[in-house]
Design a protein around this motif. Sequence first.
Motif, short mmCIF file in Angstrom:
data_model
loop_
_atom_site.label_atom_id
_atom_site.label_comp_id
_atom_site.label_asym_id
_atom_site.label_seq_id
_atom_site.Cartn_x
_atom_site.Cartn_y
_atom_site.Cartn_z
N ASP A 1 0.79 -1.22 0.00
CA ASP A 1 0.00 0.00 0.00
C ASP A 1 0.83 1.28 0.00
O ASP A 1 0.57 2.20 -0.76
N GLU A 2 1.85 1.33 0.88
CA GLU A 2 2.62 2.57 0.97
C GLU A 2 3.37 2.85 -0.32
O GLU A 2 3.46 4.00 -0.76
N ASP B 1 2.45 1.82 -3.32
CA ASP B 1 1.43 2.23 -4.28
C ASP B 1 1.05 3.69 -4.06
O ASP B 1 0.93 4.47 -5.01
N ALA B 2 0.84 4.06 -2.80
CA ALA B 2 0.46 5.43 -2.48
C ALA B 2 1.53 6.39 -2.98
O ALA B 2 1.23 7.42 -3.59
N SER B 3 2.78 6.05 -2.74
CA SER B 3 3.88 6.90 -3.16
C SER B 3 3.85 7.12 -4.67
O SER B 3 4.03 8.24 -5.15
N ARG B 4 3.58 6.05 -5.40
CA ARG B 4 3.59 6.19 -6.86
C ARG B 4 2.41 7.02 -7.36
O ARG B 4 2.55 7.81 -8.28
N THR B 5 1.23 6.84 -6.73
CA THR B 5 0.10 7.66 -7.18
C THR B 5 0.34 9.13 -6.84
O THR B 5 -0.23 10.01 -7.47
N LEU B 6 1.20 9.40 -5.87
CA LEU B 6 1.49 10.79 -5.51
C LEU B 6 2.56 11.39 -6.41
O LEU B 6 2.99 12.52 -6.20
N GLY B 7 3.00 10.61 -7.39
CA GLY B 7 3.92 11.17 -8.38
C GLY B 7 5.38 10.81 -8.17
O GLY B 7 6.25 11.36 -8.84
N ALA B 8 5.67 9.90 -7.24
CA ALA B 8 7.06 9.52 -7.00
C ALA B 8 7.50 8.48 -8.03
O ALA B 8 6.73 7.62 -8.42
N SER B 9 8.76 8.58 -8.46
CA SER B 9 9.31 7.58 -9.37
C SER B 9 9.61 6.32 -8.56
O SER B 9 9.53 6.31 -7.34
N GLN C 1 12.45 7.19 -6.22
CA GLN C 1 12.00 8.03 -5.10
C GLN C 1 11.21 7.19 -4.11
O GLN C 1 11.36 7.33 -2.90
#
Lengths: 276, 357
Positions: A168-169, A171-179, A182
């Motif tokens: 989850d974390e 996935d959340a990071s990627r939806t927030l625009g992180a590569s 990152q």
Amino acid sequence: MSVVATPKGRRRGWLLAACLVWVGVLLLVPLIGIVITALEPGVHVVTETVRAPDVIHALELTAVITVISVVVTALFGVVVAWVLVRQRFWGRALLNATVDLPFALSPVTVGLAALVLFGPGGWLAPFFESRGIQIIFALPSMILVTVFICVPFTIREVVPVLEEIGLDEEDASRTLGASVWQTFFRVTLPNIRWALAYGVALTTARAIGEIGAVLIVSGLLQGKTETATLFIFRAYEERQIPAADVVALLLAAVSVTLLVVIEFLRHRQERERSRT
Amino acid sequence: MSTPIVVEGLTKRFGSFRAVTDVTFTAPAGAITALLGPSGSGKSTVLRMIAGLEEPTAGRIVMGDEELTVKSVQERRVGFVFQHYALFRHMTVADNVGFGLRVRKEDKAVREARVRELLELVHLEPFADRYPEQLSGGQRQRVALARALAPAPKVLLLDEPFGALDAKVRQDLRRWLDELHRELGVTSLLVTHDQEEALELANQIVVMHEGRVEQVGSPGEIYDQPATPFVAGFVGAANVLHGEVVGGQIHLGSIRIPGAAHLDEGAAAAAFVRPHDVRVTSGNGDVAAVVERVASLGWLSRVSLKLPGGETLVAHVPNDDLHGVGEGDTIQVDLRNPKAFLAPESTTERADVPAGA
């Protein structure tokens, strides 16, 4: 204490005493023995020993092998752990089991395997010899066997933590625009940092203490391929007991320090795991 | 800033398992669209494909005039709220909220201002320096929402956002989300298995079942004009009565239920009747039934009735209309607004009506 008065309490008391004796006699007495024998001849023996060129070289060699082994196994350990937890592929179970191979194999076997590959007439020997690269009886093979033996430690520490944290974390990071990178450095790595540190501490302790495999591939070249453990081994053979004791004490001190660090890290990790 | 989402022929297979099959719908700009269905109906998979967290086997997703299907998660600029919050546990609330701006290399001053603004929006300013573990479930989900909104996403995707919360908090948060949405007007997709949640929050509902879309419509349409037996049974509680089509009516023993003119003569049919559409009458009703049990739900009662053919019928009757009827009495009832369908096997499962519809 009232617990000891009851039959159940008394039984527990005996059990506790037995455990203390077991651990004390088996683990602590030898350690105390080393401390006493090393310090008995006087402090000058200690200072002379640590100033001897052979000893300095042996300690440096151990340090070099340990640092390289730790860095390599930590780096690849995190990658392997991540792949094992995050990816589903054919042969995953096999890879998972193979990772533990070094736990099961005797280090002597590992050393012999390295000889078969890189030793005189070994399978890979012609390849490296023709290029003038000395593998066996030199630093590369010593690092190689140490890395082999240390492979499981980081992986086995990191895998359960990654499993528990879940996706989850990330996935959340990627939806927030992180590569992907990152996400790894800002989310995944901080989450596994204590497990990783624990793995590194265990690897360090193991690498410092390694002798079996290194003994075989080093060729026992005094002052060249002699690690701290090999120095102790030779010093005893040559009846330089005080010098052997001092280096042994030094290694023991490092190990005990590491043990304390490991315990501390384990506490941190457990605290971290208990929060969700 | 609001943008519609168009989903066309979206399909996802995991190995041989078809999780989602040919899903098509449009989520209108600025509205809340609910993806409603039981667990395993593929609704979360649809949401994750829109976010880019799963790759579709076939189909396309378009947001405004942007083709999303070919873009990475990172480029899609969608806000995603997870059922279990998925907060970064090693970061403070403020760092969580600021994460999306930080990874996009937003200026520090801009970021801090935006974090303050969002914490204010979700009423969590005093908690900026806390860690997620120090917050309650409801607070955590508000942080997650603030975090998703911080980079100003074009759409907001909510995957069972209230699923992990207890009933009271869920109610509050639902109302609060409704207000927030009115204020922000961002196109939102809400995945839920809770029909009440969908009916209350959504402007449009997409009902899913076994990976397919059963019906797309407004909450009113879904409730009053269910397109399939599944929708009739899943959205709102319903009694299911099985009978045979005779002259545009469903015959069930001596009972005649109208509204089956569109079905073939002689076919096996099922009529769905909502508990509140079972009305007690003083005169001659559609059917005489024996009261088996009366349970009070406060201002109304849940009355279990036994029909002459032995079927059980559940009625929700305002206490005033009961006139002291007790267990064992025979009463006359009308069956209003029945929805008739050809009887598929699966609709019989929902014959037991849960309370509180």
